[in-house]
Design an enzyme around this catalytic site. Structure first.
Site: not given
Length: 284
Positions: A153-155, A166
């Site tokens: 998420y939110c890459p 991550k």
């Protein structure tokens, strides 16, 4: 201990001193909207030369922070209802990026620098935070990479990962000569469980519709916490000690502080502004 070596990026950390505003243990009554108003306040204060560099660690309980793009999801309210059912409050930050999870196991760090006469390249700001995190965990056996982790998420290109999983993401905000470089660090609990929740949010908020913006397809297994990756119990307090130690080793002088009188007035301005924006975007 050997003297640390510094790349050009980490030279940003070698400030004359670091003013520490620690908001990592304020508890559930500390609202995430206050944090974004704080960073805007400090950016303005540092940019005007009224404050030196600031490090602000902060923690919020059970909050999902959406980016501006997320507010354009076709079934946003359905997604928000789901997050509320999971016990999470939803807010919209005043900058780009996409949805992230904040809870008691996520430590956020804001580093606020003065830009000075020479403009600081955006990547240099990101690199400074990456170098700081590597320095904080230099005794650990795992290399921390900075690259986009697809499926997270939110890459972004400055996702921090270990073995392609991550655990952190970095963003920046610039206001009037001040630069805030912000990171969220998933310290403990399950990174994949956080990712599953965000994945479900996007499914419900999209419902299969095509949109101009390509929202991420979340793959929970590409995310983990530091505790999971290091295979040992690591707490927010542990990481706080590493942070303060690294900053002290970098510049030699750190001191605890709070907002000053002029900054309190600025803070009220920025806080009311972000509250009004959230009321307008979210309708409450």
């Amino acid at each position: 201990m050997t003297e640390p070596t510094f790349t050009p990026a980490i030279q940003l950390l070698k400030q004359p001193s670091w003013r520490i505003i620690d908001q990592s243990s304020l508890g559930s009554n500390f609202h995430a909207l206050q944090s974004f108003a704080m960073d805007d306040t400090l950016c303005t204060s540092v940019g005007k030369g009224e404050s030196g560099a600031v490090c602000r660690p902060w923690v919020h309980h059970n909050t999902i922070v959406l980016g501006i793009q997320d507010t354009r999801l076709p079934h946003l309210q359905t997604g928000i209802d789901y997050l509320n059912e999971q016990g999470f409050e939803v807010i919209v930050r005043n900058s780009g990026g996409l949805a992230v999870v904040l809870d008691s196991g996520v430590l956020n760090i804001s580093l606020v620098f003065p830009e000075g006469e020479k403009a600081i390249d955006i990547n240099r700001g990101y690199d400074a935070m990456w170098e700081l995190i590597k320095h904080m965990f230099r005794d650990m056996p795992h290399f921390i990479e900075a690259k986009e982790i697809v499926g997270s998420y939110c890459p972004g290109s400055y996702d921090l990962s270990i073995r392609n999983k991550k655990f952190a993401g970095i963003s920046q905000r610039r206001i009037r000569g001040g630069i805030a470089v912000q990171i969220y660090l998933c310290v403990d609990k399950s990174g994949s469980e956080r990712a599953k929740m965000i994945g479900e949010f996007y499914k419900l908020a999209l419902q299969g519709e095509q949109t101009k913006f390509a929202f991420p397809t979340i793959e929970p297994d590409v995310m983990a916490s530091l505790s999971e990756l290091m295979e040992q119990d690591i707490t927010v307090q542990d990481v706080m000690m590493r942070l303060l130690t690294s900053l002290k080793e970098t510049c030699g002088t750190i001191f605890a502080n709070t907002l000053q009188a002029d900054e309190l007035e600025l803070y009220e301005h920025y806080y009311h502004r972000i509250v009004e924006r959230n009321q307008k975007v979210l309708g409450y």
